[in-house]
Scaffold this active site. Structure first.
Site, PDB file in Angstrom:
ATOM      1  N   CYS A 225      40.680  42.963  44.925  1.00 48.59           N
ATOM      2  CA  CYS A 225      41.330  44.026  44.035  1.00 48.59           C
ATOM      3  C   CYS A 225      41.710  45.623  44.221  1.00 48.59           C
ATOM      4  O   CYS A 225      41.661  46.121  43.405  1.00 48.59           O
ATOM      5  CB  CYS A 225      42.222  43.467  42.866  1.00 48.59           C
TER       6      CYS A 225
ATOM      7  N   ALA B  10      46.003  36.002  43.825  1.00 50.34           N
ATOM      8  CA  ALA B  10      47.106  36.231  44.443  1.00 50.34           C
ATOM      9  C   ALA B  10      46.792  35.384  46.220  1.00 50.34           C
ATOM     10  O   ALA B  10      47.726  34.429  46.038  1.00 50.34           O
ATOM     11  CB  ALA B  10      48.223  37.147  44.693  1.00 50.34           C
TER      12      ALA B  10
ATOM     13  N   CYS C  37      49.221  42.623  45.821  1.00 49.69           N
ATOM     14  CA  CYS C  37      48.765  44.222  44.480  1.00 49.69           C
ATOM     15  C   CYS C  37      49.978  44.381  44.202  1.00 49.69           C
ATOM     16  O   CYS C  37      50.274  45.146  44.104  1.00 49.69           O
ATOM     17  CB  CYS C  37      47.593  44.461  45.166  1.00 49.69           C
TER      18      CYS C  37
END
Ligand code: FAD
Ligand code: UQ1
Length: 416
Positions: free
Chosen positions: A160, A306, A338
């Site tokens: 991330c 994701a 993100c």
């Protein structure tokens, strides 16, 4: 020694999503996972900012793993893909027909001198990346009375890539509320040369940074922390690693990360240490009975939950095909997302693919701060994660994107 048709190593976001897909195999499938607790890490940004409780991020592993599959509560210590075995901490060797590697990325806090000590001893030093130290972030924000608030981004791949700056925007907003903002400098010291890898979202973030008077120092890499003198020292990566000390009154650290040590020394990885996969099929480049998912892989996309949502259905389909003697089909376009939270009710929802081209789900421009995107991140995603993705039923938003764009959405590019 036990033997399984499908062995999954790692029961985090990726390993568990895949296990749920193979739950119908029952006892022919096992997950090797040492931890009693399963974390939904994406919510730690909001936990750090005091907007969610830590308990929202954690469930017992037993409850999350599908009941039907075996849970081997141990860690993998050695991979022998020539002989289809994985050695456990206990010394036992587990045999498999098919292997899925889902071990995540390793946090290397110890590679920054003095950092572990600072995290243990200085209440002004925190880190949203760790289940222990994420709980220090909000108290440190509350105790901040002005001075330098510094946020770091290391000189390695990380999971991330937006999270190091999301907490900065949330803290900056909080410092305005508590009245200390005028007496403080908010500083982002990043090893990168850009604020974000996708130009559309980088341009949007630059506007946020300017309007909120945040100082960004590019190519600055944290190398040591001296908490007794509240000084963090950075190497300037483009100036022969010249060292620059910064005094801090609040310090949020994103640690260097790398592939898990056990993988680095295994035959499964490429020269960077990550599991070497075909980027479109998710099958291993050398061992056709091995697949991988998530942060421990060489897939050249941003490491997120994701992305894993989009990968888990592909691992399931292609591994099932290989089990039936068929070939794996290229399917993954590198989709990742993100949610760049910029305030307690604002978010730029970045979504993009291997080409760093935006691949947005909503039929509205996601490159601006939106309340709806914040709501999706804070309320919708946790529900999807626990109740759909962990049950093996979420393959990412591609279907919704196609419906919402009435079939006008760009189709994935899958040339080899
Ligand atoms: P993990 O979920 O980390 O799981 C790896 C598992 O492997 C762990 O359970 C570990 O115990 C196990 N393991 C490790 N070593 C061994 C071993 N030797 N043997 C067996 N098992 C082992 N993603 C998003 O999509 N959106 C976001 O907004 C977002 N924000 C984030 C914010 C923060 C602060 C953080 C930390 C992460 C964020 N992420 C976000 C990233 C996301 O959480 C990860 O990309 C995702 O959890 C990776 O899943 P994984 O299965 O690869 O690894
Ligand atoms: C997503 O699918 C997902 O997995 C549950 C996340 O994990 C936290 C995300 O952050 C995001 C943004 C997605 C993408 C989904 C939509 C509906 C845009």
């Amino acid at each position: 020694n036990s033997s399984y048709k499908v062995l999954i190593v790692g029961g985090g976001s990726g390993g568990n999503a895949v296990a749920a897909k193979f739950a119908s195999l029952g006892k022919k499938c096992a997950v090797v996972e040492p931890s009693d607790l399963h974390y939904y890490q994406p919510i730690w940004t909001l936990v750090g900012a005091g907007l969610k409780g830590f308990q929202a991020s954690v469930e017992p592993t037993r409850k999350v793993l599908p009941n039907s599959v075996d849970w081997i509560q141990d860690k993998a210590v050695k991979f022998d893909p020539q002989n289809n075995t994985v050695e456990l901490g206990s010394g036992e060797k587990v045999e498999y027909d098919y292997l899925v590697v889902a071990m995540g990325i390793q946090l290397d806090y110890d590679k920054v001198d003095g950092l572990m000590e600072a995290l243990e001893e200085d209440p002004a030093v925190a880190s949203n990346y760790h289940p222990r130290w994420v709980n220090k972030t909000f108290p440190a924000m509350q105790n901040f009375e002005g001075g330098n608030a510094i946020f770091t981004f290391p000189n390695t791949p990380i999971k991330c890539a937006g999270a190091p700056q999301k907490i900065m925007y949330l803290a900056e907003e909080f410092f305005r509320k508590t009245g200390v903002r005028d007496d403080s400098k908010v500083i982002f010291n990043t090893s990168l040369g850009v604020i974000f890898g996708v130009k559309k979202y980088a341009d949007a973030l630059q506007k946020v940074i300017q309007s909120r008077n945040i100082q960004v120092n590019y190519r600055h890499n944290l190398v040591s922390v001296d908490h007794k003198n509240r000084t963090a020292t950075f190497a300037k990566l483009d100036e022969d690693n010249e060292l620059v000390p910064f005094e801090y009154n609040f310090l949020h650290v994103t640690p260097p990360m790398s592939s898990p040590d056990v993988l680095k020394t295994s035959p499964l990885v490429n020269e960077t240490g990550y599991v070497d996969l075909n980027k479109h099929t998710l099958q291993h480049t050398k061992f056709s009975n091995v697949f991988g998912i998530g942060d421990c892989t060489s897939l050249p996309t941003s490491k997120t939950a994701a992305a894993i949502a989009s990968q888990c259905g592909i691992v399931h389909k292609n591994l099932s095909a290989v089990m039936e003697g068929k070939k794996a089909t290229p399917m993954y376009d590198g989709y990742t997302s993100c949610p760049l939270i910029t305030g307690s009710n604002k978010c730029i929802l970045a979504e993009f693919d291997y080409d760093l081209a935006p691949l947005e789900t909503l039929p509205i421009n996601q490159g601006v701060e939106r309340r709806l995107a914040y709501g999706m991140k804070a309320y919708l995603m946790p529900e999807i994660y626990w109740n759909v993705m962990m049950k093996g039923k979420w393959n990412g938003p591609a279907t919704f994107r196609k419906i919402l764009h009435l079939g006008m959405s760009k189709s994935p590019k899958l040339q080899a």
